[in-house]
Design a protein around this motif. Structure first.
Motif, PDB file in Angstrom:
ATOM      1  N   GLY A 259       0.787  -1.221   0.000  1.00 47.60           N
ATOM      2  CA  GLY A 259       0.000   0.000   0.000  1.00 47.60           C
ATOM      3  C   GLY A 259       0.822   1.275   0.000  1.00 47.60           C
ATOM      4  O   GLY A 259       0.282   2.360  -0.235  1.00 47.60           O
ATOM      5  N   ARG A 260       2.111   1.175   0.270  1.00 43.95           N
ATOM      6  CA  ARG A 260       2.956   2.373   0.229  1.00 43.95           C
ATOM      7  C   ARG A 260       3.256   2.756  -1.208  1.00 43.95           C
ATOM      8  O   ARG A 260       3.156   1.950  -2.113  1.00 43.95           O
ATOM      9  CB  ARG A 260       4.288   2.121   0.954  1.00 43.95           C
ATOM     10  N   SER A 261       3.636   4.013  -1.420  1.00 48.17           N
ATOM     11  CA  SER A 261       4.113   4.488  -2.716  1.00 48.17           C
ATOM     12  C   SER A 261       5.351   5.337  -2.482  1.00 48.17           C
ATOM     13  O   SER A 261       5.466   6.010  -1.470  1.00 48.17           O
ATOM     14  CB  SER A 261       3.130   5.349  -3.466  1.00 48.17           C
ATOM     15  N   ILE A 262       6.229   5.282  -3.464  1.00 51.70           N
ATOM     16  CA  ILE A 262       7.440   6.093  -3.446  1.00 51.70           C
ATOM     17  C   ILE A 262       7.434   6.911  -4.726  1.00 51.70           C
ATOM     18  O   ILE A 262       7.384   6.352  -5.823  1.00 51.70           O
ATOM     19  CB  ILE A 262       8.704   5.220  -3.412  1.00 51.70           C
ATOM     20  N   SER A 263       7.496   8.205  -4.582  1.00 54.16           N
ATOM     21  CA  SER A 263       7.522   9.093  -5.737  1.00 54.16           C
ATOM     22  C   SER A 263       8.873   9.794  -5.775  1.00 54.16           C
ATOM     23  O   SER A 263       9.335  10.305  -4.748  1.00 54.16           O
ATOM     24  CB  SER A 263       6.388  10.109  -5.631  1.00 54.16           C
ATOM     25  N   THR A 264       9.493   9.797  -6.947  1.00 54.53           N
ATOM     26  CA  THR A 264      10.797  10.438  -7.110  1.00 54.53           C
ATOM     27  C   THR A 264      10.791  11.284  -8.378  1.00 54.53           C
ATOM     28  O   THR A 264      10.055  11.000  -9.329  1.00 54.53           O
ATOM     29  CB  THR A 264      11.927   9.396  -7.215  1.00 54.53           C
ATOM     30  N   PRO A 265      11.626  12.307  -8.406  1.00 54.01           N
ATOM     31  CA  PRO A 265      11.699  13.138  -9.617  1.00 54.01           C
ATOM     32  C   PRO A 265      12.288  12.356 -10.788  1.00 54.01           C
ATOM     33  O   PRO A 265      13.226  11.570 -10.621  1.00 54.01           O
ATOM     34  CB  PRO A 265      12.650  14.272  -9.216  1.00 54.01           C
ATOM     35  N   LEU A 266      11.740  12.566 -11.965  1.00 56.30           N
ATOM     36  CA  LEU A 266      12.284  11.941 -13.170  1.00 56.30           C
ATOM     37  C   LEU A 266      13.713  12.398 -13.444  1.00 56.30           C
ATOM     38  O   LEU A 266      14.489  11.685 -14.071  1.00 56.30           O
ATOM     39  CB  LEU A 266      11.408  12.255 -14.380  1.00 56.30           C
ATOM     40  N   GLU A 267      14.086  13.565 -12.960  1.00 57.15           N
ATOM     41  CA  GLU A 267      15.443  14.071 -13.145  1.00 57.15           C
ATOM     42  C   GLU A 267      16.485  13.127 -12.552  1.00 57.15           C
ATOM     43  O   GLU A 267      17.632  13.134 -12.976  1.00 57.15           O
ATOM     44  CB  GLU A 267      15.594  15.463 -12.516  1.00 57.15           C
ATOM     45  N   TRP A 268      16.103  12.322 -11.571  1.00 55.82           N
ATOM     46  CA  TRP A 268      17.027  11.364 -10.964  1.00 55.82           C
ATOM     47  C   TRP A 268      17.397  10.252 -11.937  1.00 55.82           C
ATOM     48  O   TRP A 268      18.396   9.566 -11.741  1.00 55.82           O
ATOM     49  CB  TRP A 268      16.418  10.745  -9.720  1.00 55.82           C
ATOM     50  N   PHE A 269      16.558  10.043 -12.953  1.00 57.29           N
ATOM     51  CA  PHE A 269      16.736   8.935 -13.890  1.00 57.29           C
ATOM     52  C   PHE A 269      16.674   9.462 -15.325  1.00 57.29           C
ATOM     53  O   PHE A 269      15.636   9.379 -15.993  1.00 57.29           O
ATOM     54  CB  PHE A 269      15.671   7.865 -13.663  1.00 57.29           C
ATOM     55  N   PRO A 270      17.779  10.014 -15.831  1.00 63.57           N
ATOM     56  CA  PRO A 270      17.766  10.636 -17.163  1.00 63.57           C
ATOM     57  C   PRO A 270      17.291   9.711 -18.282  1.00 63.57           C
ATOM     58  O   PRO A 270      16.634  10.169 -19.219  1.00 63.57           O
ATOM     59  CB  PRO A 270      19.217  11.053 -17.377  1.00 63.57           C
ATOM     60  N   ARG A 271      17.603   8.430 -18.186  1.00 63.93           N
ATOM     61  CA  ARG A 271      17.152   7.513 -19.252  1.00 63.93           C
ATOM     62  C   ARG A 271      15.629   7.435 -19.286  1.00 63.93           C
ATOM     63  O   ARG A 271      15.027   7.383 -20.362  1.00 63.93           O
ATOM     64  CB  ARG A 271      17.739   6.120 -19.038  1.00 63.93           C
ATOM     65  N   LEU A 272      15.009   7.402 -18.127  1.00 57.99           N
ATOM     66  CA  LEU A 272      13.539   7.371 -18.084  1.00 57.99           C
ATOM     67  C   LEU A 272      12.954   8.731 -18.438  1.00 57.99           C
ATOM     68  O   LEU A 272      11.935   8.818 -19.120  1.00 57.99           O
ATOM     69  CB  LEU A 272      13.054   6.935 -16.698  1.00 57.99           C
ATOM     70  N   ARG A 273      13.588   9.786 -17.995  1.00 59.81           N
ATOM     71  CA  ARG A 273      13.136  11.144 -18.322  1.00 59.81           C
ATOM     72  C   ARG A 273      13.074  11.333 -19.833  1.00 59.81           C
ATOM     73  O   ARG A 273      12.119  11.899 -20.359  1.00 59.81           O
ATOM     74  CB  ARG A 273      14.082  12.169 -17.704  1.00 59.81           C
ATOM     75  N   ASP A 274      14.085  10.827 -20.542  1.00 62.26           N
ATOM     76  CA  ASP A 274      14.181  11.022 -21.985  1.00 62.26           C
ATOM     77  C   ASP A 274      13.458   9.938 -22.795  1.00 62.26           C
ATOM     78  O   ASP A 274      13.402  10.025 -24.020  1.00 62.26           O
ATOM     79  CB  ASP A 274      15.646  11.074 -22.404  1.00 62.26           C
ATOM     80  N   ALA A 275      12.910   8.941 -22.126  1.00 63.60           N
ATOM     81  CA  ALA A 275      12.236   7.833 -22.817  1.00 63.60           C
ATOM     82  C   ALA A 275      10.849   8.254 -23.298  1.00 63.60           C
ATOM     83  O   ALA A 275      10.236   9.173 -22.753  1.00 63.60           O
ATOM     84  CB  ALA A 275      12.108   6.638 -21.878  1.00 63.60           C
ATOM     85  N   THR A 276      10.366   7.547 -24.308  1.00 61.73           N
ATOM     86  CA  THR A 276       9.003   7.775 -24.794  1.00 61.73           C
ATOM     87  C   THR A 276       8.010   7.144 -23.815  1.00 61.73           C
ATOM     88  O   THR A 276       8.386   6.270 -23.017  1.00 61.73           O
ATOM     89  CB  THR A 276       8.803   7.134 -26.175  1.00 61.73           C
ATOM     90  N   PRO A 277       6.748   7.545 -23.867  1.00 57.83           N
ATOM     91  CA  PRO A 277       5.743   6.898 -23.017  1.00 57.83           C
ATOM     92  C   PRO A 277       5.677   5.382 -23.230  1.00 57.83           C
ATOM     93  O   PRO A 277       5.490   4.624 -22.273  1.00 57.83           O
ATOM     94  CB  PRO A 277       4.432   7.580 -23.427  1.00 57.83           C
ATOM     95  N   GLU A 278       5.867   4.941 -24.466  1.00 57.43           N
ATOM     96  CA  GLU A 278       5.844   3.502 -24.751  1.00 57.43           C
ATOM     97  C   GLU A 278       7.022   2.799 -24.082  1.00 57.43           C
ATOM     98  O   GLU A 278       6.882   1.693 -23.547  1.00 57.43           O
ATOM     99  CB  GLU A 278       5.866   3.248 -26.263  1.00 57.43           C
ATOM    100  N   GLN A 279       8.195   3.423 -24.123  1.00 53.69           N
ATOM    101  CA  GLN A 279       9.373   2.828 -23.479  1.00 53.69           C
ATOM    102  C   GLN A 279       9.198   2.795 -21.963  1.00 53.69           C
ATOM    103  O   GLN A 279       9.581   1.824 -21.317  1.00 53.69           O
ATOM    104  CB  GLN A 279      10.632   3.613 -23.846  1.00 53.69           C
ATOM    105  N   ARG A 280       8.628   3.823 -21.398  1.00 54.89           N
ATOM    106  CA  ARG A 280       8.388   3.845 -19.949  1.00 54.89           C
ATOM    107  C   ARG A 280       7.382   2.789 -19.526  1.00 54.89           C
ATOM    108  O   ARG A 280       7.492   2.214 -18.441  1.00 54.89           O
ATOM    109  CB  ARG A 280       7.869   5.221 -19.518  1.00 54.89           C
ATOM    110  N   ALA A 281       6.394   2.550 -20.361  1.00 60.84           N
ATOM    111  CA  ALA A 281       5.347   1.571 -20.034  1.00 60.84           C
ATOM    112  C   ALA A 281       5.856   0.134 -20.105  1.00 60.84           C
ATOM    113  O   ALA A 281       5.251  -0.765 -19.526  1.00 60.84           O
ATOM    114  CB  ALA A 281       4.159   1.746 -20.970  1.00 60.84           C
TER     115      ALA A 281
END
Length: 81
Positions: free
Chosen positions: A29-51
């Protein structure tokens, strides 16, 4: 008298992206939210790549094969892997 509380190992069930953050939803039930800036590969990925993610280590981490990114949930929480 003290009481020891043992928390189960964090297990991710879902990953949700917003414009500026990634949120890891855990089985307990917990969630962890982090800035996308921490993960440049995910920040720069397309929505399809992130999914396109898959759990690793029985859900103790996440792998994105299209962008070669791995994230440990315990590491995000400051716990030993």
């Amino acid at each position: 008298m003290s009481t020891l509380t043992v928390m189960p190992d964090p297990v991710v069930q879902n990953v949700v992206f917003s414009e500026y953050a990634v949120c890891f939803e855990l089985a307990d039930g917990r969630s962890i939210s982090t800035p996308l800036e921490w993960f440049p590969r995910l920040r720069d990925a397309t929505p399809e790549q992130r999914a396109n993610w898959e759990p690793i280590g029985r859900g103790s981490g996440i792998h994105w094969p299209n962008v070669d990114e791995d994230i440990s949930i315990a590491g995000l929480m400051g716990l030993p892997d």
